[in-house]
Design an enzyme around this catalytic site. Structure first.
Site, PDB file in Angstrom:
ATOM      1  N   CYS A   1      44.774 -89.349 -36.802  1.00  0.00           N
ATOM      2  CA  CYS A   1      45.081 -90.433 -35.872  1.00  0.00           C
ATOM      3  C   CYS A   1      44.145 -90.307 -34.676  1.00  0.00           C
ATOM      4  CB  CYS A   1      46.537 -90.322 -35.420  1.00  0.00           C
ATOM      5  SG  CYS A   1      47.043 -91.623 -34.287  1.00  0.00           S
TER       6      CYS A   1
ATOM      7  N   HIS B   1      50.629 -96.685 -41.475  1.00  0.00           N
ATOM      8  CA  HIS B   1      50.403 -95.814 -40.315  1.00  0.00           C
ATOM      9  C   HIS B   1      50.275 -96.655 -39.046  1.00  0.00           C
ATOM     10  CE1 HIS B   1      48.099 -92.291 -38.365  1.00  0.00           C
ATOM     11  NE2 HIS B   1      47.918 -93.296 -37.531  1.00  0.00           N
ATOM     12  N   GLU B   2      49.518 -97.754 -39.130  1.00  0.00           N
ATOM     13  CA  GLU B   2      49.292 -98.577 -37.935  1.00  0.00           C
ATOM     14  C   GLU B   2      50.546 -99.365 -37.550  1.00  0.00           C
ATOM     15  OE1 GLU B   2      46.792 -97.862 -36.252  1.00  0.00           O
ATOM     16  OE2 GLU B   2      45.735 -96.780 -37.822  1.00  0.00           O
TER      17      GLU B   2
ATOM     18  N   HIS C   1      52.772 -97.317 -35.518  1.00  0.00           N
ATOM     19  CA  HIS C   1      52.413 -97.250 -34.094  1.00  0.00           C
ATOM     20  C   HIS C   1      53.121 -98.348 -33.298  1.00  0.00           C
ATOM     21  CE1 HIS C   1      49.394 -94.139 -33.550  1.00  0.00           C
ATOM     22  NE2 HIS C   1      48.681 -94.552 -34.581  1.00  0.00           N
TER      23      HIS C   1
END
Ligand code: NI
Length: 174
Positions: free
Chosen positions: A94, A136-137, A140
């Protein structure tokens, strides 16, 4: 314009981001800056909270072949609408946790729906690195980091190393 990337631990990386209500010139500039910042890093994905903007917007480009044309994607208000039962384990990193990597298991394939910069609804089936990166994004945008999938000892170890790294960086005046 390249924007500074926030480093873990930072409370701004832990907040749930707000939906983008309208595609304004500011949103377009944010998307362009985020793509420039991601390619400069270099990375394959970047979410708006990582540059301190609490909005549901992310960029990604998982084309690995340097000979292949780039495929910059801007996803506004993205949502996973379907996830496969089959999982995949990738060694994730990351841009907010530089130089730390760990294996994370996620659905191998996902269908993601989002709004593009023209205000049009898009939907795409992602597999491989694209699927991992999209998840993953999107994490966030919900204040979640890949280290949250690790055991507490490993997570605390990375967090302590990052605290030390940030202290040293601040001392160096960088
Ligand atoms: Ni990340």
């Amino acid at each position: 314009m390249i924007r500074p990337i926030l480093l873990h631990p930072d409370p701004r990386l832990r907040k749930r981001a707000e939906p983008v209500e309208a595609i304004t010139p500011e949103i377009r500039a944010l998307a362009a800056d985020m793509l420039a910042t991601m390619y400069d890093a270099p990375g394959v994905g970047l979410a708006a909270p990582q540059v301190g903007v609490p909005k549901r917007l992310l960029v990604m480009d998982c084309v690995k072949d340097p000979e292949a044309p780039p495929r910059p994607l801007v996803l506004i208000n993205p949502a996973v609408v379907w996830a496969s039962e089959a999982t995949n384990t990738y060694e994730e990193g990351c841009l907010s946790i530089p130089e730390h990597y760990a294996e994370v298991t996620r659905p191998a394939e996902v269908r993601v729906r989002w709004t593009d910069l023209d205000g049009a609804e898009q939907e795409e089936h992602f597999a491989g690195l694209w699927a991992t990166c999209a998840q993953h994004e999107i994490d966030h945008l919900d204040g979640r980091l890949f280290i949250d999938y690790l055991g507490p000892i490993k997570r605390q170890l990375i967090t302590r190393k990052m605290e030390k790294f940030k202290r040293e960086r601040a001392r160096a005046g960088a």
